[in-house]
Scaffold this active site. Structure first.
Site, short mmCIF file in Angstrom:
data_model
loop_
_atom_site.label_atom_id
_atom_site.label_comp_id
_atom_site.label_asym_id
_atom_site.label_seq_id
_atom_site.Cartn_x
_atom_site.Cartn_y
_atom_site.Cartn_z
CG HIS A 135 44.78 43.80 50.44
ND1 HIS A 135 45.84 44.39 49.87
CD2 HIS A 135 44.41 43.07 49.29
CE1 HIS A 135 46.40 43.46 48.88
NE2 HIS A 135 45.12 43.07 48.35
CG ASP A 212 40.81 49.18 50.97
OD1 ASP A 212 40.43 49.42 49.93
OD2 ASP A 212 42.03 47.95 51.23
CD GLN A 215 38.41 43.78 45.07
OE1 GLN A 215 37.43 43.21 44.57
NE2 GLN A 215 39.92 43.24 45.38
CE LYS A 238 42.24 46.03 43.21
NZ LYS A 238 42.98 44.76 42.63
CB CYS A 376 46.99 40.19 49.40
SG CYS A 376 48.34 40.26 47.87
N1 C6P Z 1 43.60 42.98 46.04
C1 C6P Z 1 43.06 40.71 45.06
O1 C6P Z 1 43.50 40.34 44.20
P1 C6P Z 1 46.15 48.10 44.61
O2 C6P Z 1 47.30 46.30 44.50
O3 C6P Z 1 47.06 48.42 44.75
O4 C6P Z 1 45.46 48.13 43.20
O5 C6P Z 1 44.99 47.36 45.62
C2 C6P Z 1 45.39 46.32 46.76
C3 C6P Z 1 44.30 46.25 47.32
C4 C6P Z 1 43.49 46.74 48.60
N2 C6P Z 1 42.52 46.76 49.24
C5 C6P Z 1 41.91 45.09 49.16
C6 C6P Z 1 40.40 45.44 49.42
C7 C6P Z 1 42.10 45.18 47.83
O6 C6P Z 1 41.59 43.71 47.23
C8 C6P Z 1 43.63 45.38 47.15
C9 C6P Z 1 43.49 44.47 45.71
C10 C6P Z 1 43.73 41.91 44.79
O7 C6P Z 1 42.47 40.99 45.50
C11 C6P Z 1 45.32 41.99 44.19
S1 C6P Z 1 46.09 41.84 46.15
#
Ligand code: C6P
Length: 418
Positions: A135, A212, A215, A238, A376
């Site tokens: 991401h 990370d 997910q 999430k 992203c």
């Molecule tokens: N992915 C998606 O629709 P935040 O925005 O800080 O809560 O998470 C960022 C982020 C970092 N790593 C991974 C693997 C992610 O999937 C995400 C967020 C969302 O896939 C929003 S772009």
């Protein structure tokens, strides 16, 4: 006596009752464009059970105060709840110490914090390894660090199925590797990365490993001590908690020698105009008034998860993803993006000749929420040579019936678009 123990065990055993679970999520009973909502955008953010919504209400109705700052009743109440929340999260991911749990705004905030603080220890020529499926949050902070420090970003490749090429990853490791930062599960492909192997191989070179978990925490039980990762990050929103709160788990012995990310209240021990000394963990990484309600509500989400049979849920989500993927494959011109043999919860696809945005819009008209676009992960899209995908991302409250509704709605949409 034996029988009584058996009965007690049966009562204590958590069962996976999807109807009962769905009752806990008020939004799942709403309509969109005159149709019952089918929510398949859980990778972007999950829905919240009423227990979490009530925890937020309750905090502002009867507990609201600042933490670590007052002798008065409410301040102590809020402080106790905030610190209890930290311990709940510590126990959930099996961290050794509660000080290893840092509250952040979310995964992005946590990755920026680590890129800054670990970055202070790096030198020109040191290397950071990520993968092609990261991401933007796990690419850009490291690029920014490389630009200001002279470190080098190395990117481990994936194969056409969307799996990390582990051999190629290992061949990037060297004495220059100081940081390895990889996603546990790809938000775009659903690939589950072999993080155990990645952690072990990276540690052989003395690299710090960051996982990370944005997910993964919502789909599988995480034990940071068994994994032996140095850092594990996730976002509250999430994992059925609110937005604006997240977690950095970091090994104490590493965290306590890192430079704090931000300066301000609560992260200090003493301040004078000449010099500031920093507070102990975890406070040295929590400058300013934190998201107290968010932390408490996140711990409520974790307590909620603790009432569910997580092993069964993990299996159910995988089956649901396989069912969705198989049904999508039966539709002409549908191409699945990401066919890893070890994947879960996410199915990304494109339909030849039709823009993902058009499909997403027509699905929305039929009450179905999916995400379209690059998710992203622009570099990953470039590798596949596509501008974006339609992504369905599942949670344990989704059902086979909802997948069937999606499939029929997609067929109707394609008839209109062709
Ligand atoms: N992915 C998606 O629709 P935040 O925005 O800080 O809560 O998470 C960022 C982020 C970092 N790593 C991974 C693997 C992610 O999937 C995400 C967020 C969302 O896939 C929003 S772009």
């Amino acid at each position: 006596m034996g029988f009584l123990i058996f009965v007690a065990a049966m009562i204590a055993k958590k069962t996976f009752n999807i109807e009962a679970i769905r009752e806990d999520f008020p939004i799942l009973h709403t309509s969109v464009n005159g149709r019952p909502l089918v929510y398949f955008d859980n990778g972007a953010t999950s829905q919240k059970p009423k227990q979490v919504i009530e925890a937020i209400d309750n905090y502002y109705e009867s507990e609201n105060s600042n933490v670590h700052r007052g002798v008065h009743h409410l301040s102590q109440l809020a402080t106790n709840k905030y610190e209890d929340a930290r311990r709940t999260i510590q126990q959930y991911i099996n961290a050794e110490h509660s000080e290893e749990i840092i509250f952040t705004k979310g995964t992005t905030d946590g990755l920026n914090m680590l890129a800054f603080s670990i970055g202070q220890t790096l030198e020109v020529g040191d290397e950071i390894i990520i993968t092609e499926m990261e991401h933007h949050s796990n690419i850009v902070p490291w690029q920014m660090l490389c630009e200001r420090s002279g470190c080098k970003l190395r990117v481990a490749p994936i194969n056409s199925k969307g799996e990390l090429k582990l051999d190629a990853f290992c061949s990037l490791l060297s004495d220059r590797t100081k940081v390895v930062s990889v996603t546990h599960i790809s938000n775009t492909l659903g690939t589950i990365n072999p993080i155990e192997e990645i952690i072990e191989a990276s540690h052989r070179y003395g690299a710090v490993v960051i996982i990370d978990g944005a997910q993964s925490i919502q789909h599988m039980k995480i034990d940071v001590q068994t994994l032996d990762c140095d850092f594990y990050l996730f976002s509250g929103h999430k994992v059925f908690g609110p937005t604006g709160i997240g977690i950095v788990y970091g090994k104490k012995k590493i965290m306590e020698v890192l430079t704090p990310y931000q300066g301000g209240g609560d992260m200090i021990e003493t301040v004078s105009f000449e010099k500031t000394t920093y507070n102990v963990l975890p406070y040295r990484f929590e400058a300013g008034t934190p998201n107290i309600a968010g932390a408490i509500a996140l711990s409520r989400a974790i307590e909620y998860l603790n009432t569910l049979p997580l092993d069964e849920i993990e299996k159910y989500e995988k089956e649901l993803q396989e069912y969705a993927q198989n049904e999508l494959c039966k539709i002409d011109d549908v191409r699945i993006i990401g066919k890893a043999s070890n994947k879960t919860s996410v199915v990304s696809f494109i339909v030849d000749g039709i823009h993902p945005f058009d499909i997403g819009t027509l699905l929305d008209k039929q009450g179905i929420a999916v995400r379209t676009g690059h998710h992203c992960t622009q570099p990953l899209m470039k590798i596949y040579g596509i501008p974006g995908t339609i992504r369905i991302s599942l949670a344990f409250y989704n059902t086979k019936e909802e997948v069937d509704i999606l499939i029929n709605a997609l067929k109707r949409s394609l008839q209109m678009l062709r």
